[in-house]
Write a protein that holds these residues in place. Sequence first.
Motif, mmCIF file in Angstrom:
data_model
loop_
_atom_site.group_PDB
_atom_site.id
_atom_site.type_symbol
_atom_site.label_atom_id
_atom_site.label_comp_id
_atom_site.label_asym_id
_atom_site.label_seq_id
_atom_site.Cartn_x
_atom_site.Cartn_y
_atom_site.Cartn_z
ATOM 1 N N LEU A 161 0.865 -1.181 0.000
ATOM 2 C CA LEU A 161 0.000 0.000 0.000
ATOM 3 C C LEU A 161 0.897 1.225 0.000
ATOM 4 C CD1 LEU A 161 -2.689 1.460 0.222
ATOM 5 C CD2 LEU A 161 -2.586 1.145 2.712
ATOM 6 N N THR A 198 -0.152 -4.016 -5.755
ATOM 7 C CA THR A 198 0.275 -2.727 -5.208
ATOM 8 C C THR A 198 -0.866 -1.739 -5.361
ATOM 9 O OG1 THR A 198 2.607 -3.103 -5.741
ATOM 10 C CG2 THR A 198 1.915 -0.819 -5.428
ATOM 11 N N HIS A 199 -1.232 -1.089 -4.266
ATOM 12 C CA HIS A 199 -2.352 -0.145 -4.254
ATOM 13 C C HIS A 199 -1.836 1.233 -3.862
ATOM 14 C CE1 HIS A 199 -5.276 -3.431 -4.677
ATOM 15 N NE2 HIS A 199 -4.404 -4.110 -3.952
ATOM 16 N N SER A 227 -2.866 -0.830 -8.826
ATOM 17 C CA SER A 227 -4.186 -0.207 -8.716
ATOM 18 C C SER A 227 -4.020 1.183 -8.119
ATOM 19 C CB SER A 227 -5.112 -1.037 -7.824
ATOM 20 O OG SER A 227 -5.302 -2.340 -8.349
ATOM 21 N N HIS A 229 -6.016 4.329 -6.476
ATOM 22 C CA HIS A 229 -7.292 4.657 -5.833
ATOM 23 C C HIS A 229 -7.449 6.149 -5.550
ATOM 24 C CE1 HIS A 229 -7.938 0.336 -5.201
ATOM 25 N NE2 HIS A 229 -6.685 0.277 -4.801
ATOM 26 N N LEU A 236 -10.277 1.288 -2.163
ATOM 27 C CA LEU A 236 -9.189 0.511 -1.563
ATOM 28 C C LEU A 236 -9.741 -0.613 -0.699
ATOM 29 C CD1 LEU A 236 -6.167 0.108 -0.785
ATOM 30 C CD2 LEU A 236 -6.580 1.733 1.094
ATOM 31 N N HIS A 239 -10.208 -4.142 -1.823
ATOM 32 C CA HIS A 239 -9.040 -5.002 -1.957
ATOM 33 C C HIS A 239 -8.397 -5.297 -0.601
ATOM 34 C CE1 HIS A 239 -8.979 -4.439 -6.365
ATOM 35 N NE2 HIS A 239 -9.419 -3.226 -6.076
#
Length: 311
Positions: A161, A198-199, A227, A229, A236, A239
Amino acid sequence: MPEIRPLSACLQRTAIEELNEDPDRLDADILALRTWLKQQAHIRSRSDDQFLVSFLRGCKFSLEKAKSKLDKYYTLRTQFPEFYTIRDVDNKRIHDILKLGVGLRLPIPLHDDGPRVIYVRPGCYPADKYTFEEIMAISNALNALSIQFDDHAVIHGYVVLLDFSDYTASHLLQMTPSVIKKMARFAEDAMPVRDKGTHMIHTNPAFEMSFNLLRSAMSAKQQERLSVHGSNLESLYEHIPQRYLPTHLGGEQGTIEELKESAWSTFVECQEYLREESNYGMDEKLRPGGRCNDYDSIFGVDGSFRKLNFD
């Protein structure tokens, strides 16, 4: 029996079903990898059971893939030590960076028994005081601890994150093409830990440029795992459910200060292990047939983005 940590029933089931682990063959598989290492005069590697089983698990028990990853792992760490290792674990500057908490491993895995969640704050360090290479050296050294000590990361992989709060043009200027390639290649070629996504949150214009550069250096498979957000935390949560996030993001994984204290405690406990890392690496003069991984040509020469204008 191999000298490794016993797994929970859930982790053992995943290791068998997803990683092709056969408990009855585990000793023989580890021995095969260790025997190969002993025959490689150019590789100075850790060879304890726990370290070797992490590479086997990370390669789904393909011996040939584990050999390749081990070779590239030590090649990169030897060729670019300033990026992939901490050369002096007693250095106060290293300690100061660690205490900033740029990368924080959250204590409870996703869904309680799944991938490790790593919370990264790439804008939280003063870019006029520290370089991104220094940040990555610490990050990669801590990755070495995950390989050895974090069964959830090794078996289920990790979810990253990235929180771009406070990320600025000064941080972007440190993201040269060479740096980005070093990040992407190590993650794909050398780490025996699966990338489960990976966000990115709290993005801004400086991030947009950084993201485009990062994506261009990634393989198609790595790009598919990204991704963005923005500030939409509801997106988020689809996920990473809210409870698995740090407190300030509405979760139950602790405050930033608590997470930083935990990270520092882990570092202190593992200092001797990290100190021993300097004993391992590659001697390319002893490699049969000469160098096989020319990362210098792959990474190229660091450029600069200092002529860019930001609104």
